[in-house]
Design an enzyme around this catalytic site. Sequence first.
Site, PDB file in Angstrom:
ATOM      1  N   HIS A  86       1.768  11.539  -0.545  1.00 24.07           N
ATOM      2  CA  HIS A  86       1.684  10.932   0.133  1.00 24.07           C
ATOM      3  C   HIS A  86       1.804  11.979   1.702  1.00 24.07           C
ATOM      4  O   HIS A  86       2.459  11.622   2.217  1.00 24.07           O
ATOM      5  CB  HIS A  86       1.564   9.041   0.917  1.00 24.07           C
ATOM      6  CG  HIS A  86       0.694   9.090   1.852  1.00 24.07           C
ATOM      7  ND1 HIS A  86       0.965   8.222   2.999  1.00 24.07           N
ATOM      8  CD2 HIS A  86      -0.845   8.969   2.195  1.00 24.07           C
ATOM      9  CE1 HIS A  86      -0.323   7.935   3.778  1.00 24.07           C
ATOM     10  NE2 HIS A  86      -1.103   8.308   2.888  1.00 24.07           N
ATOM     11  N   HIS A 125       0.629  -1.207  -0.306  1.00 27.74           N
ATOM     12  CA  HIS A 125       0.140   0.177   0.091  1.00 27.74           C
ATOM     13  C   HIS A 125       0.874   1.047  -0.616  1.00 27.74           C
ATOM     14  O   HIS A 125       1.626   1.351   0.755  1.00 27.74           O
ATOM     15  CB  HIS A 125      -1.322  -0.325   1.209  1.00 27.74           C
ATOM     16  CG  HIS A 125      -1.535   1.307   1.804  1.00 27.74           C
ATOM     17  ND1 HIS A 125      -1.388   2.024   2.208  1.00 27.74           N
ATOM     18  CD2 HIS A 125      -2.487   1.573   1.005  1.00 27.74           C
ATOM     19  CE1 HIS A 125      -1.676   2.978   2.746  1.00 27.74           C
ATOM     20  NE2 HIS A 125      -2.682   2.981   1.380  1.00 27.74           N
TER      21      HIS A 125
END
Length: 348
Positions: free
Chosen positions: A123, A44
């Site tokens: 992110h 992920h």
Amino acid sequence: MSSVTLSEVTQMSLKDLPMDNWMAHLPDALWDIPLSNLSIPGSHNAITYCLDKNDHSPVDLTQPDMLKKLDKYMKPLIRPFVYKWAITQESSVREQLDCGVRYCDLRIAHRPNDSSSDLYFYHGVYTTITVETVLKEITAWLDVHPKEIVVLSFSHFLGLSQDLHALLISTIKSVFNSRLCPKMVYLSIVYMHLMEIITHSFIFHQELVTLRNLWSLGYQVIVSYEHNVANCHRELWFHIPYWWANKCKAEELIEEFEHRKQLGRPGGFFVTGINLTEDLKYICSHPTESLKDMVMSTYPTLLDWVRKQKPGPNTGSLNIIAGDFVSESQFIPTVIALNENLLGRSTR
């Protein structure tokens, strides 16, 4: 890497296979099972090990307005918190592949106010490494692992114009070239029946995406692309569904996925993301912790649940299982060992 004989593979647990070449060493009974019915370990937010820690780098545009303002005026105080909760993998992409990862979740962005056409991952903040650099690292790894297959999911595009999409797709095609498995292709499969060789042409769909077929055709890369431009390119597969529980507690995540399993698995590839998601309340109540602390403390519970899962086409079956900090636990061998269920063995 030590060599492993066929007889040794038959006897050993799949979790003991060489992780850098585990697909090449799977028992031949699994070579004709669609990859969408195998258990495959995934990463992920795979490219967060190289987030830009330069104070001049902005937080990404998906962050709440309050965080953007706090970061602007209180950067020395806020940035350490951002990094602690934004990093989901500490190993490089090559290290992840060596550890057995075969699915990478790739979030793509163009930095704001950047006059270049360079694309990055993001992110919380943006990475220092470009997308092209990482793709070249993957293809270099594939050069020395010719029987390993990787699934690359390009999604969550941020700040990409149509021209930048075209540039990214051109880069994907040029870097991976003949390794790219198209979503639809006519191929010849030779069957031998009663000493006669009969050749048939079939449309290549997910039921035919098996290790044996991919090896015979030289395909090593499956690219899914979460944008309607994928319709125009035979090399780009449609977006692979990702089950995300949006929970910060392992027990709640497991409850959510047990409910979804009862409704049936999607057809084709899909991902079950056992990545936990922190909220502001959790961060404020755990000021000295990080995402890694939260993840590693819950892995025993999550892996106990993973060990009970089964791959395959049936209701309740799982396919790709993705997590955070995947190279720092028994996550990867645990996921690979689930394929023993397809051999009539129970996992150990």
